[in-house]
Scaffold this active site. Structure first.
Site, PDB file in Angstrom:
ATOM      1  N   SER A 225       0.827  -1.218  -0.060  1.00 15.40           N
ATOM      2  CA  SER A 225       0.062  -0.144  -0.096  1.00 15.40           C
ATOM      3  C   SER A 225       0.946   1.299  -0.050  1.00 15.40           C
ATOM      4  O   SER A 225       2.089   1.195   0.582  1.00 15.40           O
ATOM      5  CB  SER A 225      -0.858   0.051   1.337  1.00 15.40           C
ATOM      6  OG  SER A 225      -1.305   1.083   1.526  1.00 15.40           O
TER       7      SER A 225
ATOM      8  N   TYR B 203      -1.656  -1.163  11.050  1.00 15.29           N
ATOM      9  CA  TYR B 203      -1.812  -1.741   9.504  1.00 15.29           C
ATOM     10  C   TYR B 203      -0.761  -1.456   8.536  1.00 15.29           C
ATOM     11  O   TYR B 203      -0.267  -2.240   8.049  1.00 15.29           O
ATOM     12  CB  TYR B 203      -3.270  -1.129   8.890  1.00 15.29           C
ATOM     13  CG  TYR B 203      -3.253  -1.276   7.563  1.00 15.29           C
ATOM     14  CD1 TYR B 203      -3.784  -2.434   7.074  1.00 15.29           C
ATOM     15  CD2 TYR B 203      -3.052   0.023   6.622  1.00 15.29           C
ATOM     16  CE1 TYR B 203      -3.871  -2.856   5.772  1.00 15.29           C
ATOM     17  CE2 TYR B 203      -3.365  -0.497   5.275  1.00 15.29           C
ATOM     18  CZ  TYR B 203      -3.726  -1.676   4.946  1.00 15.29           C
ATOM     19  OH  TYR B 203      -3.783  -1.771   3.388  1.00 15.29           O
TER      20      TYR B 203
ATOM     21  N   LYS C 224       2.075  -3.895   6.687  1.00 12.58           N
ATOM     22  CA  LYS C 224       2.739  -4.099   5.210  1.00 12.58           C
ATOM     23  C   LYS C 224       4.241  -3.870   5.272  1.00 12.58           C
ATOM     24  O   LYS C 224       4.737  -4.521   4.424  1.00 12.58           O
ATOM     25  CB  LYS C 224       1.944  -2.885   4.531  1.00 12.58           C
ATOM     26  CG  LYS C 224       0.449  -3.204   4.351  1.00 12.58           C
ATOM     27  CD  LYS C 224       0.097  -4.097   3.743  1.00 12.58           C
ATOM     28  CE  LYS C 224      -1.477  -4.435   3.542  1.00 12.58           C
ATOM     29  NZ  LYS C 224      -1.835  -5.805   2.918  1.00 12.58           N
TER      30      LYS C 224
HETATM   31  P1  NAD Z   1     -11.149  -6.717   1.135  1.00 13.99           P
HETATM   32  O1  NAD Z   1     -11.489  -6.822   2.625  1.00 13.99           O
HETATM   33  O2  NAD Z   1     -12.305  -6.373   0.198  1.00 13.99           O
HETATM   34  O3  NAD Z   1     -10.440  -8.000   0.647  1.00 13.99           O
HETATM   35  C1  NAD Z   1      -9.745  -8.914   1.581  1.00 13.99           C
HETATM   36  C2  NAD Z   1     -10.139 -10.241   1.538  1.00 13.99           C
HETATM   37  O4  NAD Z   1      -9.664 -11.141   2.258  1.00 13.99           O
HETATM   38  C3  NAD Z   1     -11.689 -10.306   2.064  1.00 13.99           C
HETATM   39  O5  NAD Z   1     -12.696 -11.145   1.311  1.00 13.99           O
HETATM   40  C4  NAD Z   1     -11.582 -11.184   3.458  1.00 13.99           C
HETATM   41  O6  NAD Z   1     -12.648 -12.160   3.732  1.00 13.99           O
HETATM   42  C5  NAD Z   1     -10.290 -12.028   3.355  1.00 13.99           C
HETATM   43  N1  NAD Z   1      -9.286 -12.498   4.210  1.00 13.99           N
HETATM   44  C6  NAD Z   1      -9.151 -11.650   5.311  1.00 13.99           C
HETATM   45  N2  NAD Z   1      -8.331 -12.338   6.218  1.00 13.99           N
HETATM   46  C7  NAD Z   1      -8.062 -13.490   5.623  1.00 13.99           C
HETATM   47  C8  NAD Z   1      -7.591 -14.733   6.324  1.00 13.99           C
HETATM   48  N3  NAD Z   1      -6.871 -14.811   7.375  1.00 13.99           N
HETATM   49  N4  NAD Z   1      -7.779 -15.863   5.614  1.00 13.99           N
HETATM   50  C9  NAD Z   1      -8.442 -15.704   4.348  1.00 13.99           C
HETATM   51  N5  NAD Z   1      -9.083 -14.653   3.990  1.00 13.99           N
HETATM   52  C10 NAD Z   1      -9.022 -13.444   4.669  1.00 13.99           C
HETATM   53  O7  NAD Z   1      -9.813  -5.666   0.963  1.00 13.99           O
HETATM   54  P2  NAD Z   1      -9.361  -5.449  -0.581  1.00 13.99           P
HETATM   55  O8  NAD Z   1      -9.633  -3.897  -0.499  1.00 13.99           O
HETATM   56  O9  NAD Z   1      -9.738  -5.942  -1.678  1.00 13.99           O
HETATM   57  O10 NAD Z   1      -7.913  -5.478  -0.056  1.00 13.99           O
HETATM   58  C11 NAD Z   1      -7.290  -6.465  -0.586  1.00 13.99           C
HETATM   59  C12 NAD Z   1      -5.788  -6.330  -0.349  1.00 13.99           C
HETATM   60  O11 NAD Z   1      -5.122  -4.991  -0.727  1.00 13.99           O
HETATM   61  C13 NAD Z   1      -5.354  -6.120   1.238  1.00 13.99           C
HETATM   62  O12 NAD Z   1      -4.358  -6.759   1.788  1.00 13.99           O
HETATM   63  C14 NAD Z   1      -5.325  -4.587   1.648  1.00 13.99           C
HETATM   64  O13 NAD Z   1      -4.355  -4.327   2.905  1.00 13.99           O
HETATM   65  C15 NAD Z   1      -4.480  -4.039   0.324  1.00 13.99           C
HETATM   66  N6  NAD Z   1      -4.945  -2.684   0.085  1.00 13.99           N
HETATM   67  C16 NAD Z   1      -6.049  -2.260  -0.108  1.00 13.99           C
HETATM   68  C17 NAD Z   1      -6.394  -0.989  -0.439  1.00 13.99           C
HETATM   69  C18 NAD Z   1      -7.423  -0.350  -0.500  1.00 13.99           C
HETATM   70  O14 NAD Z   1      -7.836   0.905  -0.295  1.00 13.99           O
HETATM   71  N7  NAD Z   1      -8.743  -1.292  -0.772  1.00 13.99           N
HETATM   72  C19 NAD Z   1      -5.121  -0.014  -0.437  1.00 13.99           C
HETATM   73  C20 NAD Z   1      -3.747  -0.491  -0.240  1.00 13.99           C
HETATM   74  C21 NAD Z   1      -3.647  -1.857  -0.181  1.00 13.99           C
HETATM   75  N1  UFG Z   2     -12.211  11.745   3.428  1.00 11.62           N
HETATM   76  C1  UFG Z   2     -13.459  12.734   3.571  1.00 11.62           C
HETATM   77  N2  UFG Z   2     -14.411  12.071   4.236  1.00 11.62           N
HETATM   78  C2  UFG Z   2     -14.629  10.924   4.498  1.00 11.62           C
HETATM   79  C3  UFG Z   2     -13.749   9.708   4.016  1.00 11.62           C
HETATM   80  C4  UFG Z   2     -12.402  10.306   3.495  1.00 11.62           C
HETATM   81  O1  UFG Z   2     -13.175  13.930   3.356  1.00 11.62           O
HETATM   82  O2  UFG Z   2     -15.648  10.424   4.929  1.00 11.62           O
HETATM   83  C5  UFG Z   2     -11.180  12.165   2.666  1.00 11.62           C
HETATM   84  C6  UFG Z   2      -9.998  11.970   3.614  1.00 11.62           C
HETATM   85  O3  UFG Z   2      -9.760  12.848   4.604  1.00 11.62           O
HETATM   86  C7  UFG Z   2      -8.731  11.898   2.468  1.00 11.62           C
HETATM   87  C8  UFG Z   2      -9.543  11.353   1.249  1.00 11.62           C
HETATM   88  O4  UFG Z   2     -10.740  11.659   1.518  1.00 11.62           O
HETATM   89  O5  UFG Z   2      -8.348  13.134   2.180  1.00 11.62           O
HETATM   90  C9  UFG Z   2      -9.393   9.709   0.799  1.00 11.62           C
HETATM   91  O6  UFG Z   2      -9.736   9.190   2.220  1.00 11.62           O
HETATM   92  P1  UFG Z   2      -9.567   7.563   2.209  1.00 11.62           P
HETATM   93  O7  UFG Z   2     -10.234   7.279   3.531  1.00 11.62           O
HETATM   94  O8  UFG Z   2     -10.834   7.159   1.112  1.00 11.62           O
HETATM   95  O9  UFG Z   2      -8.400   6.850   1.672  1.00 11.62           O
HETATM   96  P2  UFG Z   2      -6.886   7.149   2.744  1.00 11.62           P
HETATM   97  O10 UFG Z   2      -5.976   7.823   1.238  1.00 11.62           O
HETATM   98  O11 UFG Z   2      -7.062   7.881   3.749  1.00 11.62           O
HETATM   99  O12 UFG Z   2      -6.348   5.733   2.795  1.00 11.62           O
HETATM  100  C10 UFG Z   2      -6.521   4.576   1.616  1.00 11.62           C
HETATM  101  C11 UFG Z   2      -6.777   3.345   2.413  1.00 11.62           C
HETATM  102  C12 UFG Z   2      -5.672   3.000   3.323  1.00 11.62           C
HETATM  103  C13 UFG Z   2      -4.300   3.095   2.589  1.00 11.62           C
HETATM  104  C14 UFG Z   2      -4.100   4.556   2.079  1.00 11.62           C
HETATM  105  C15 UFG Z   2      -3.045   4.516   0.972  1.00 11.62           C
HETATM  106  O13 UFG Z   2      -7.959   3.165   3.063  1.00 11.62           O
HETATM  107  O14 UFG Z   2      -5.698   1.683   3.669  1.00 11.62           O
HETATM  108  O15 UFG Z   2      -5.250   4.656   1.040  1.00 11.62           O
HETATM  109  O16 UFG Z   2      -3.092   3.495   0.115  1.00 11.62           O
HETATM  110  F1  UFG Z   2      -3.221   2.912   3.376  1.00 11.62           F
END
Ligand code: NAD
Ligand code: UFG
Length: 336
Positions: A123, A147, A151
Protein backbone atom coordinates in the site's frame (compact mmCIF):
# COMPACT_ATOMS: atom_id res chain seq x y z
CA UNK A 1 -3.48 -22.41 -11.89
CA UNK A 2 -3.26 -19.32 -9.71
CA UNK A 3 -4.27 -19.18 -6.07
CA UNK A 4 -5.96 -15.90 -5.19
CA UNK A 5 -6.13 -15.38 -1.43
CA UNK A 6 -8.80 -12.86 -0.49
CA UNK A 7 -10.29 -13.40 -3.95
CA UNK A 8 -13.84 -12.84 -2.69
CA UNK A 9 -12.86 -9.31 -1.59
CA UNK A 10 -12.87 -6.04 -3.47
CA UNK A 11 -9.53 -5.98 -5.31
CA UNK A 12 -9.08 -9.77 -5.39
CA UNK A 13 -12.42 -10.34 -7.14
CA UNK A 14 -11.63 -7.83 -9.89
CA UNK A 15 -8.21 -9.41 -10.32
CA UNK A 16 -9.83 -12.84 -10.70
CA UNK A 17 -11.81 -11.48 -13.64
CA UNK A 18 -8.67 -10.04 -15.27
CA UNK A 19 -6.79 -13.31 -14.72
CA UNK A 20 -9.61 -15.39 -16.20
CA UNK A 21 -9.85 -13.06 -19.21
CA UNK A 22 -6.14 -13.60 -19.80
CA UNK A 23 -6.70 -17.35 -19.84
CA UNK A 24 -5.55 -18.27 -16.34
CA UNK A 25 -7.29 -20.87 -14.25
CA UNK A 26 -7.96 -19.61 -10.76
CA UNK A 27 -8.78 -20.88 -7.30
CA UNK A 28 -9.96 -18.54 -4.56
CA UNK A 29 -9.14 -18.97 -0.88
CA UNK A 30 -11.06 -16.68 1.46
CA UNK A 31 -12.36 -16.96 5.02
CA UNK A 32 -15.18 -14.50 4.18
CA UNK A 33 -14.42 -12.31 7.20
CA UNK A 34 -14.99 -9.26 4.98
CA UNK A 35 -16.87 -10.67 1.98
CA UNK A 36 -19.72 -12.98 1.08
CA UNK A 37 -19.86 -16.39 -0.54
CA UNK A 38 -22.34 -15.25 -3.20
CA UNK A 39 -19.58 -13.21 -4.84
CA UNK A 40 -18.22 -16.50 -6.15
CA UNK A 41 -21.29 -17.20 -8.29
CA UNK A 42 -21.15 -13.73 -9.83
CA UNK A 43 -17.42 -14.15 -10.35
CA UNK A 44 -17.98 -17.41 -12.20
CA UNK A 45 -20.42 -15.61 -14.51
CA UNK A 46 -17.92 -12.84 -15.18
CA UNK A 47 -14.97 -15.19 -15.57
CA UNK A 48 -16.77 -17.57 -17.90
CA UNK A 49 -15.46 -20.46 -15.84
CA UNK A 50 -16.57 -22.21 -12.67
CA UNK A 51 -14.40 -20.39 -10.12
CA UNK A 52 -13.11 -22.88 -7.57
CA UNK A 53 -13.62 -21.60 -4.06
CA UNK A 54 -12.17 -22.79 -0.77
CA UNK A 55 -13.47 -21.22 2.41
CA UNK A 56 -10.46 -21.22 4.68
CA UNK A 57 -7.87 -19.15 6.47
CA UNK A 58 -4.37 -18.34 5.24
CA UNK A 59 -3.09 -19.14 8.74
CA UNK A 60 -4.21 -22.78 8.45
CA UNK A 61 -1.01 -24.59 7.43
CA UNK A 62 -2.43 -28.13 7.09
CA UNK A 63 -5.28 -26.83 4.90
CA UNK A 64 -2.75 -24.98 2.71
CA UNK A 65 -0.62 -28.13 2.39
CA UNK A 66 -3.66 -30.04 1.18
CA UNK A 67 -4.64 -27.26 -1.20
CA UNK A 68 -1.19 -27.12 -2.78
CA UNK A 69 -0.95 -30.93 -2.95
CA UNK A 70 -4.26 -31.31 -4.76
CA UNK A 71 -4.13 -28.43 -7.27
CA UNK A 72 -1.53 -27.54 -9.91
CA UNK A 73 -0.91 -24.09 -8.44
CA UNK A 74 2.05 -22.21 -9.93
CA UNK A 75 1.67 -18.77 -8.34
CA UNK A 76 -0.09 -17.04 -5.45
CA UNK A 77 -1.67 -13.59 -5.55
CA UNK A 78 -2.03 -12.60 -1.93
CA UNK A 79 -4.85 -10.14 -1.16
CA UNK A 80 -6.18 -11.66 2.07
CA UNK A 81 -5.79 -9.44 5.09
CA UNK A 82 -7.37 -6.82 7.28
CA UNK A 83 -7.27 -3.23 6.03
CA UNK A 84 -9.04 -0.77 8.34
CA UNK A 85 -6.45 1.72 9.57
CA UNK A 86 -8.47 2.92 12.60
CA UNK A 87 -9.39 -0.60 13.68
CA UNK A 88 -5.72 -1.58 13.51
CA UNK A 89 -4.90 1.06 16.13
CA UNK A 90 -7.39 -0.52 18.54
CA UNK A 91 -6.72 -4.15 17.64
CA UNK A 92 -3.04 -4.33 16.66
CA UNK A 93 -2.65 -8.02 17.47
CA UNK A 94 -5.44 -8.99 15.08
CA UNK A 95 -3.61 -7.07 12.35
CA UNK A 96 -0.20 -8.59 13.03
CA UNK A 97 -1.74 -12.05 13.25
CA UNK A 98 -3.79 -11.82 10.05
CA UNK A 99 -1.44 -9.76 7.93
CA UNK A 100 2.03 -10.72 9.15
CA UNK A 101 1.61 -14.19 10.62
CA UNK A 102 -0.84 -14.98 7.81
CA UNK A 103 1.73 -14.06 5.16
CA UNK A 104 4.44 -16.10 6.93
CA UNK A 105 2.17 -19.16 7.15
CA UNK A 106 1.28 -18.82 3.49
CA UNK A 107 4.89 -18.36 2.34
CA UNK A 108 6.01 -21.30 4.45
CA UNK A 109 3.35 -23.56 2.95
CA UNK A 110 4.37 -22.37 -0.54
CA UNK A 111 7.96 -23.21 0.28
CA UNK A 112 6.99 -26.71 1.39
CA UNK A 113 5.11 -27.13 -1.89
CA UNK A 114 7.97 -25.56 -3.90
CA UNK A 115 5.76 -22.83 -5.30
CA UNK A 116 7.82 -19.66 -5.47
CA UNK A 117 5.91 -16.99 -7.35
CA UNK A 118 4.18 -14.50 -5.06
CA UNK A 119 2.41 -11.18 -5.60
CA UNK A 120 1.75 -9.09 -2.51
CA UNK A 121 -0.83 -6.34 -1.93
CA UNK A 122 1.17 -3.57 -0.36
CA UNK A 123 0.00 0.00 0.00
CA UNK A 124 0.99 3.61 -0.46
CA UNK A 125 0.58 3.77 3.30
CA UNK A 126 4.19 2.46 3.52
CA UNK A 127 5.34 5.96 2.51
CA UNK A 128 3.85 7.48 5.67
CA UNK A 129 3.66 11.25 5.31
CA UNK A 130 5.81 11.77 2.20
CA UNK A 131 8.18 14.75 2.06
CA UNK A 132 7.01 15.55 -1.48
CA UNK A 133 4.83 14.30 -4.34
CA UNK A 134 4.82 12.45 -6.68
CA UNK A 135 6.08 9.48 -4.68
CA UNK A 136 8.58 7.13 -6.25
CA UNK A 137 9.48 3.69 -4.96
CA UNK A 138 12.81 4.77 -3.48
CA UNK A 139 11.14 7.22 -1.07
CA UNK A 140 11.75 6.41 2.60
CA UNK A 141 9.14 4.18 4.19
CA UNK A 142 7.40 4.86 7.50
CA UNK A 143 4.40 3.40 9.25
CA UNK A 144 1.73 5.55 10.85
CA UNK A 145 -0.52 2.71 12.10
CA UNK A 146 -0.31 -1.00 12.96
CA UNK A 147 -1.94 -1.66 9.58
CA UNK A 148 0.83 0.27 7.83
CA UNK A 149 3.46 -1.44 9.96
CA UNK A 150 2.05 -4.85 9.01
CA UNK A 151 2.59 -3.93 5.33
CA UNK A 152 6.13 -2.73 6.04
CA UNK A 153 6.89 -5.93 7.91
CA UNK A 154 5.64 -8.19 5.14
CA UNK A 155 7.55 -6.14 2.54
CA UNK A 156 10.71 -6.71 4.61
CA UNK A 157 10.00 -10.42 5.08
CA UNK A 158 9.63 -10.75 1.31
CA UNK A 159 12.95 -9.00 0.72
CA UNK A 160 14.60 -11.43 3.15
CA UNK A 161 13.02 -14.43 1.43
CA UNK A 162 14.14 -13.16 -1.99
CA UNK A 163 17.63 -12.66 -0.63
CA UNK A 164 17.85 -16.11 0.99
CA UNK A 165 16.33 -17.98 -1.96
CA UNK A 166 16.91 -16.05 -5.18
CA UNK A 167 14.75 -18.44 -7.20
CA UNK A 168 11.65 -16.82 -5.70
CA UNK A 169 9.76 -14.42 -7.96
CA UNK A 170 8.16 -11.78 -5.76
CA UNK A 171 6.21 -8.61 -6.50
CA UNK A 172 5.44 -6.00 -3.87
CA UNK A 173 2.70 -3.84 -5.39
CA UNK A 174 2.02 -0.56 -3.65
CA UNK A 175 -1.56 0.42 -4.39
CA UNK A 176 -2.68 3.99 -4.19
CA UNK A 177 -6.46 4.56 -3.72
CA UNK A 178 -8.51 1.92 -5.52
CA UNK A 179 -12.07 3.00 -6.38
CA UNK A 180 -14.82 2.14 -8.85
CA UNK A 181 -16.16 -1.25 -9.76
CA UNK A 182 -16.48 -3.68 -12.64
CA UNK A 183 -18.56 -2.18 -15.45
CA UNK A 184 -20.99 -5.13 -15.30
CA UNK A 185 -22.26 -3.92 -11.92
CA UNK A 186 -21.82 -7.48 -10.63
CA UNK A 187 -18.85 -6.93 -8.31
CA UNK A 188 -17.54 -3.98 -6.34
CA UNK A 189 -16.78 -2.76 -2.87
CA UNK A 190 -19.47 -3.16 -0.22
CA UNK A 191 -18.07 -2.12 3.15
CA UNK A 192 -19.81 -3.25 6.30
CA UNK A 193 -21.09 -0.46 8.56
CA UNK A 194 -20.11 3.16 8.07
CA UNK A 195 -17.57 3.41 5.23
CA UNK A 196 -14.15 4.77 6.21
CA UNK A 197 -13.16 5.53 2.66
CA UNK A 198 -14.29 8.49 0.64
CA UNK A 199 -15.77 6.87 -2.47
CA UNK A 200 -18.12 4.35 -0.81
CA UNK A 201 -19.28 7.09 1.56
CA UNK A 202 -20.05 9.48 -1.31
CA UNK A 203 -21.90 6.68 -3.12
CA UNK A 204 -24.05 6.07 -0.03
CA UNK A 205 -24.88 9.78 0.20
CA UNK A 206 -25.91 9.70 -3.46
CA UNK A 207 -28.16 6.69 -2.87
CA UNK A 208 -29.84 8.37 0.12
CA UNK A 209 -28.38 5.99 2.70
CA UNK A 210 -26.43 8.79 4.37
CA UNK A 211 -27.42 12.41 4.72
CA UNK A 212 -24.18 14.14 3.89
CA UNK A 213 -20.45 13.64 3.53
CA UNK A 214 -18.07 14.95 6.15
CA UNK A 215 -15.14 16.51 4.35
CA UNK A 216 -12.28 15.96 6.75
CA UNK A 217 -10.57 19.33 6.63
CA UNK A 218 -10.34 22.15 4.08
CA UNK A 219 -7.22 23.80 5.44
CA UNK A 220 -4.59 21.55 3.90
CA UNK A 221 -1.90 23.10 1.70
CA UNK A 222 -3.64 21.86 -1.46
CA UNK A 223 -5.38 23.86 -4.23
CA UNK A 224 -8.84 23.75 -2.60
CA UNK A 225 -7.69 22.92 0.93
CA UNK A 226 -9.07 19.34 0.94
CA UNK A 227 -6.97 16.16 0.89
CA UNK A 228 -5.53 15.04 -2.43
CA UNK A 229 -5.15 11.36 -3.41
CA UNK A 230 -4.28 9.21 -6.40
CA UNK A 231 -7.55 7.40 -7.13
CA UNK A 232 -7.11 4.41 -9.41
CA UNK A 233 -9.87 2.40 -11.09
CA UNK A 234 -9.92 -1.06 -9.54
CA UNK A 235 -9.94 -2.70 -12.99
CA UNK A 236 -6.74 -0.83 -13.90
CA UNK A 237 -5.28 -2.07 -10.63
CA UNK A 238 -6.37 -5.63 -11.44
CA UNK A 239 -4.66 -5.38 -14.82
CA UNK A 240 -1.51 -4.20 -13.06
CA UNK A 241 -1.39 -7.58 -11.32
CA UNK A 242 -1.44 -9.38 -14.65
CA UNK A 243 1.41 -7.20 -15.88
CA UNK A 244 3.36 -7.91 -12.68
CA UNK A 245 2.82 -11.64 -13.04
CA UNK A 246 4.05 -11.53 -16.65
CA UNK A 247 7.08 -9.58 -15.52
CA UNK A 248 7.90 -12.14 -12.82
CA UNK A 249 7.65 -14.95 -15.34
CA UNK A 250 10.02 -13.09 -17.67
CA UNK A 251 12.48 -11.63 -15.18
CA UNK A 252 12.14 -13.29 -11.77
CA UNK A 253 13.66 -11.58 -8.75
CA UNK A 254 12.07 -9.02 -6.44
CA UNK A 255 9.87 -6.33 -7.97
CA UNK A 256 8.59 -3.29 -6.08
CA UNK A 257 6.25 -0.94 -7.92
CA UNK A 258 3.67 1.73 -7.33
CA UNK A 259 0.28 1.13 -8.90
CA UNK A 260 -1.28 4.55 -9.25
CA UNK A 261 -2.29 6.95 -12.01
CA UNK A 262 0.22 9.69 -11.28
CA UNK A 263 -2.58 12.26 -10.80
CA UNK A 264 -3.99 13.66 -7.60
CA UNK A 265 -7.59 14.74 -7.05
CA UNK A 266 -9.05 16.52 -4.05
CA UNK A 267 -12.06 15.47 -2.01
CA UNK A 268 -14.08 18.23 -3.69
CA UNK A 269 -12.91 17.09 -7.15
CA UNK A 270 -14.25 13.65 -6.27
CA UNK A 271 -17.55 15.05 -5.07
CA UNK A 272 -17.90 17.02 -8.33
CA UNK A 273 -17.08 13.97 -10.47
CA UNK A 274 -19.57 11.84 -8.58
CA UNK A 275 -22.25 14.50 -8.99
CA UNK A 276 -21.70 14.34 -12.77
CA UNK A 277 -21.91 10.56 -12.69
CA UNK A 278 -25.12 10.29 -10.68
CA UNK A 279 -26.79 13.47 -11.91
CA UNK A 280 -27.57 14.85 -8.49
CA UNK A 281 -25.97 17.03 -5.83
CA UNK A 282 -23.93 15.40 -3.07
CA UNK A 283 -24.52 17.15 0.27
CA UNK A 284 -21.39 17.74 2.29
CA UNK A 285 -20.17 19.60 5.35
CA UNK A 286 -16.67 20.70 6.14
CA UNK A 287 -15.48 19.02 9.35
CA UNK A 288 -12.23 18.91 11.31
CA UNK A 289 -9.22 17.06 9.92
CA UNK A 290 -9.23 13.29 10.46
CA UNK A 291 -6.35 12.32 12.76
CA UNK A 292 -3.52 10.64 10.90
CA UNK A 293 -4.53 11.98 7.46
CA UNK A 294 -1.93 13.48 5.17
CA UNK A 295 -2.42 16.43 2.83
CA UNK A 296 -1.48 14.93 -0.49
CA UNK A 297 -0.37 11.61 -1.89
CA UNK A 298 0.07 10.57 -5.47
CA UNK A 299 2.30 8.16 -7.30
CA UNK A 300 5.14 8.47 -9.68
CA UNK A 301 3.97 5.53 -11.81
CA UNK A 302 6.92 5.60 -14.24
CA UNK A 303 8.60 2.45 -12.93
CA UNK A 304 5.44 0.40 -13.54
CA UNK A 305 5.22 1.82 -17.04
CA UNK A 306 8.87 1.12 -17.76
CA UNK A 307 9.14 -2.37 -16.26
CA UNK A 308 5.62 -3.71 -16.71
CA UNK A 309 4.44 -1.78 -19.75
CA UNK A 310 1.37 -0.97 -17.65
CA UNK A 311 -0.40 2.29 -17.02
CA UNK A 312 -3.83 3.17 -15.71
CA UNK A 313 -6.27 3.89 -18.54
CA UNK A 314 -9.54 4.75 -16.83
CA UNK A 315 -10.27 8.32 -15.76
CA UNK A 316 -12.13 9.91 -12.89
CA UNK A 317 -15.50 9.99 -14.65
CA UNK A 318 -15.38 6.27 -15.40
CA UNK A 319 -14.39 5.52 -11.80
CA UNK A 320 -17.48 7.41 -10.61
CA UNK A 321 -19.88 6.04 -13.24
CA UNK A 322 -18.85 2.48 -12.38
CA UNK A 323 -19.00 3.12 -8.62
CA UNK A 324 -22.48 4.58 -9.03
CA UNK A 325 -23.73 1.65 -11.13
CA UNK A 326 -22.45 -0.70 -8.42
CA UNK A 327 -24.00 1.36 -5.64
CA UNK A 328 -27.38 1.17 -7.39
CA UNK A 329 -26.98 -2.56 -7.74
CA UNK A 330 -26.30 -2.89 -4.00
CA UNK A 331 -29.26 -0.66 -3.20
CA UNK A 332 -31.49 -2.98 -5.27
CA UNK A 333 -30.12 -5.89 -3.24
CA UNK A 334 -28.12 -7.15 -6.22
CA UNK A 335 -24.52 -7.21 -5.13
CA UNK A 336 -22.18 -7.37 -2.24
P1 NAD B 1 -11.19 -6.77 1.16
O1 NAD B 1 -11.42 -6.78 2.63
O2 NAD B 1 -12.34 -6.45 0.26
O3 NAD B 1 -10.60 -8.18 0.70
C1 NAD B 1 -9.77 -8.96 1.53
C2 NAD B 1 -10.34 -10.37 1.55
O4 NAD B 1 -9.48 -11.18 2.37
C3 NAD B 1 -11.74 -10.44 2.16
O5 NAD B 1 -12.60 -11.14 1.26
C4 NAD B 1 -11.55 -11.20 3.45
O6 NAD B 1 -12.67 -12.01 3.76
C5 NAD B 1 -10.30 -12.02 3.17
N1 NAD B 1 -9.48 -12.36 4.35
C6 NAD B 1 -9.06 -11.53 5.34
N2 NAD B 1 -8.31 -12.23 6.22
C7 NAD B 1 -8.23 -13.49 5.77
C8 NAD B 1 -7.58 -14.67 6.24
N3 NAD B 1 -6.88 -14.65 7.37
N4 NAD B 1 -7.71 -15.81 5.52
C9 NAD B 1 -8.44 -15.84 4.38
N5 NAD B 1 -9.07 -14.76 3.90
C10 NAD B 1 -8.97 -13.60 4.58
O7 NAD B 1 -9.97 -5.77 0.89
P2 NAD B 1 -9.40 -5.20 -0.48
O8 NAD B 1 -9.71 -3.76 -0.54
O9 NAD B 1 -9.78 -6.07 -1.61
O10 NAD B 1 -7.83 -5.30 -0.18
C11 NAD B 1 -7.06 -6.41 -0.63
C12 NAD B 1 -5.63 -6.21 -0.19
O11 NAD B 1 -5.12 -4.99 -0.71
C13 NAD B 1 -5.44 -6.12 1.34
O12 NAD B 1 -4.26 -6.81 1.68
C14 NAD B 1 -5.29 -4.65 1.58
O13 NAD B 1 -4.53 -4.39 2.74
C15 NAD B 1 -4.57 -4.20 0.33
N6 NAD B 1 -4.79 -2.78 0.02
C16 NAD B 1 -6.06 -2.29 -0.10
C17 NAD B 1 -6.25 -0.93 -0.35
C18 NAD B 1 -7.64 -0.37 -0.47
O14 NAD B 1 -7.78 0.85 -0.35
N7 NAD B 1 -8.69 -1.16 -0.69
C19 NAD B 1 -5.15 -0.08 -0.53
C20 NAD B 1 -3.86 -0.61 -0.42
C21 NAD B 1 -3.70 -1.97 -0.15
N1 UFG C 1 -12.35 11.73 3.32
C1 UFG C 1 -13.32 12.62 3.69
N2 UFG C 1 -14.49 12.13 4.22
C2 UFG C 1 -14.71 10.80 4.38
C3 UFG C 1 -13.70 9.89 3.99
C4 UFG C 1 -12.53 10.40 3.48
O1 UFG C 1 -13.15 13.83 3.57
O2 UFG C 1 -15.78 10.41 4.88
C5 UFG C 1 -11.09 12.24 2.73
C6 UFG C 1 -9.86 11.92 3.55
O3 UFG C 1 -9.64 12.89 4.55
C7 UFG C 1 -8.78 11.91 2.47
C8 UFG C 1 -9.52 11.37 1.23
O4 UFG C 1 -10.90 11.61 1.49
O5 UFG C 1 -8.33 13.20 2.19
C9 UFG C 1 -9.31 9.90 0.99
O6 UFG C 1 -9.62 9.16 2.16
P1 UFG C 1 -9.77 7.57 2.17
O7 UFG C 1 -10.12 7.17 3.57
O8 UFG C 1 -10.68 7.15 1.08
O9 UFG C 1 -8.33 7.07 1.76
P2 UFG C 1 -6.91 7.27 2.47
O10 UFG C 1 -6.00 7.87 1.45
O11 UFG C 1 -7.04 7.96 3.75
O12 UFG C 1 -6.49 5.77 2.79
C10 UFG C 1 -6.51 4.76 1.77
C11 UFG C 1 -6.74 3.40 2.41
C12 UFG C 1 -5.59 3.03 3.29
C13 UFG C 1 -4.31 3.12 2.51
C14 UFG C 1 -4.16 4.48 1.88
C15 UFG C 1 -2.96 4.54 0.98
O13 UFG C 1 -7.92 3.42 3.19
O14 UFG C 1 -5.73 1.70 3.72
O15 UFG C 1 -5.32 4.77 1.07
O16 UFG C 1 -3.05 3.54 0.02
F1 UFG C 1 -3.28 2.92 3.37
Amino acid sequence: MILVTGGAGYIGSHTCVALAQAGHEIIVLDNLCNSRADVVGRLSRLCGQEVRFVQGDIRDGPMLDKLFATHPISAVLHFAGLKAVGESVNEPLAYYDNNVNGAVQLLDAMRRARIKTFVFSSSATVYGDPASVPISEDFPRAATSPYGRSKLMVEDILADVAHAEPEWRIARLRYFNPVGAHESGLIGENPQGVPNNLMPYVAQVASGQREYLNVWGNDYPTPDGTGVRDYIHVVDLAEGHLAALDYLHRQGGLLTVNLGTGRGFSVLDMVGAFERACGQAIAYKIAARRPGDIAACWADPSRAQELLGWQAKRGLDQMCVDAWRWQQSISRGGGG
